[in-house]
Write a protein that holds these residues in place. Sequence first.
Motif, PDB file in Angstrom:
ATOM      1  N   GLY A 142      44.181  30.942  45.689  1.00 14.83           N
ATOM      2  CA  GLY A 142      42.803  31.204  45.335  1.00 14.83           C
ATOM      3  C   GLY A 142      42.124  31.896  46.502  1.00 14.83           C
ATOM      4  O   GLY A 142      42.176  31.403  47.632  1.00 14.83           O
ATOM      5  N   LEU A 143      41.506  33.033  46.259  1.00 12.09           N
ATOM      6  CA  LEU A 143      40.889  33.798  47.338  1.00 12.09           C
ATOM      7  C   LEU A 143      39.598  34.431  46.841  1.00 12.09           C
ATOM      8  O   LEU A 143      39.607  35.181  45.856  1.00 12.09           O
ATOM      9  N   ALA A 144      38.506  34.122  47.498  1.00 12.29           N
ATOM     10  CA  ALA A 144      37.207  34.712  47.176  1.00 12.29           C
ATOM     11  C   ALA A 144      36.874  34.591  45.692  1.00 12.29           C
ATOM     12  O   ALA A 144      36.371  35.532  45.072  1.00 12.29           O
ATOM     13  N   GLY A 145      37.172  33.429  45.130  1.00 13.80           N
ATOM     14  CA  GLY A 145      36.836  33.178  43.737  1.00 13.80           C
ATOM     15  C   GLY A 145      37.826  33.710  42.730  1.00 13.80           C
ATOM     16  O   GLY A 145      37.623  33.537  41.521  1.00 13.80           O
ATOM     17  N   ARG A 146      38.898  34.348  43.154  1.00  9.47           N
ATOM     18  CA  ARG A 146      39.937  34.854  42.248  1.00  9.47           C
ATOM     19  C   ARG A 146      41.230  34.064  42.462  1.00  9.47           C
ATOM     20  O   ARG A 146      41.458  33.497  43.533  1.00  9.47           O
ATOM     21  N   THR A 147      42.081  34.067  41.452  1.00 15.20           N
ATOM     22  CA  THR A 147      43.410  33.481  41.567  1.00 15.20           C
ATOM     23  C   THR A 147      44.431  34.602  41.623  1.00 15.20           C
ATOM     24  O   THR A 147      44.483  35.461  40.735  1.00 15.20           O
TER      25      THR A 147
END
Length: 647
Positions: free
Chosen positions: A419-424
């Motif tokens: 998970g990174l900056a609100g994305r998967t």
Amino acid sequence: MKKTLLILGTVFALASGAVGAPELPERETAVVVLSFISPVARESLNSYDYRMHKNSREAKNYPLPLTALPEKAVLYGQEGYLPLELAAAREHMKRIRESGFDLVFFDMLPIPDYDPAQALTFTNEPFYYFSNYFEWMKAAEENNLKLGIFADVGNQSARYPQYRSITRDEWVKILHAALGMIPESPAAWKVNGVDGVVHFGTDCVYNLKASPVPGAPMPDGGWREVWKLLREKGDEFFFVSDIRPHGRDGDWDGLADAAYLFAPAGPAPFMTEYQADISRRLRITPYYWTVSSGYHRIRRDYTQPDFSRLHDTYLAALRAGTRKIIVMTWNDLGEDHDIWPSANKGSELLDVVAFYNDWFKRGKQPEIVKEKLIVAYPFRAPAEAASKPPVYGGGKWASPAFEPKVFYWSALRRPKRVGLAGRTLELPAGIAMGEIPLDPGGDPASIPVGAKLDGRTVVLPPVVKTAREGDGGGLEHRYVNLLGSAAMRTVGNPKTGWDFSKDDESRAEKSFDAATGITMNFTAVPGKHNWIYLRNHMPEGSVPADARFVRLAYTGKIPAGMKLLCVLQEEGGVSCSYELPLPEEAAGGGELIVPLAQFRRTGWSAASPVDIPTAARIRWGHIGPIGIPAEGDAAGTLTLRQFDFLK
């Protein structure tokens, strides 16, 4: 905008000679080192050891200290300076070699009033910082590198503040002297048995003032006259000319000994498409490819630092069959295309470049030995960004305008969900890269940046919102390796002792559990100012000089009215603090990454020339509540799972 993901599983076919054809030379990688951005000292006491940059509150980048410097500045030309420069050159050349480079081009500004009839001194030399060139040559020898002269286009410095172009006769004088002083060293860069010289700004079509002979034929503007006069003096050399895209760029074929393109701001498609085109059209003159990580000059230019520009350019150079690629640059802080270990970038960008250097020289993707997930994102997000993306070829090639994004690059042995900056992201085994636009959200002050991976929640330093570019800094990016291990761990480390630092009236007790960490139960005194710190003692040299972050993970309850502080204390009594979010605000015990550059000197600190901690001098770390507790709420607890230092 949809995120992009680029997955590599292909080994590209390379041009090769037919059976019986001459064996091609080995591929080589080069990097440009700017002599006038020294790791040791600048020209004034105020900027010695980059103290102004360190005190800029992350507005300015600066190199990480690879060598220790004396407390008092020793400036260029003073007694004792050259040994410092040599020590620094040795460490930097070592890192350059470890990163897969073979050649170093030492960029120096020409001095037009150099007098060859007078003795060579710090002030009478053909190039500014020419005395340093000999120290870097010694370091090149020790590290099995080659060092070549890189002659800059002109001189704009404290000595020539209005910019000084160099005439034909001045160039002949400067280069004749410099060629005659190249040491008889195995590290001196030669091509076909003669000394090599790289030049910036040789093509004068777009820069008439750089012409050595005004009105001379283009594209060289009189450089062919310089070369002729030098050879008439008996000089033998191999001259690498900097060229530019225009209708007569093909005229360089046969005119220059070799050609390259110094264009670190070039849009990513331009760097691959134009260089592939010109390298095909130059049939006599060999072409050296170039690559940069991005570009930024505050309020002027911005080329986004996406990792794909590195990947695409290196691999395009391989497909083109080139034997040499030049990285721009090692240390150009002013234009933000430096790759050396620095406060902003750590060694993360250098590690990526090293991977592609290896790929370029092998001709195939290297084995992934140590997994990495490197992210780069802006320090600031101005509502008004004045820097414009460059446009080349009349609009044919352009870079995207600035917007806050997270750029990522991963090298994994196995697939990983992140998970990174609100994305998967479903990152594959191998190499992957992409970008994620950051949601500005509703907080008027900042944009949060975080990650979830391997069961960990990581809270990164947020992006600070500003009104205009230049408020607190430009569009520079912070680099972090999310898979990086601790350079120094304190919790559970048998070399680290723990006790308390507190006022006399408060009470505290501690316990340790291998699974949960160290716990402090405490009771503050109502109506009085309290400080109750868990304190660790670290042996001298425990924290590496290039540490950039403190990583903390904690839970607990802090009495109302009190703040939670982390304090780092150096030998000699210099102390710096950072106010932490209270446990209920700290991502449920997730990892909080705090830059050392965001710590500030405390009111009780000893004097220091910089406002931030000096990593190698840190001996004690403190964490705990401070302040006056609310009536009836004086008891609290703090469980510390991590207190690490990261590079």
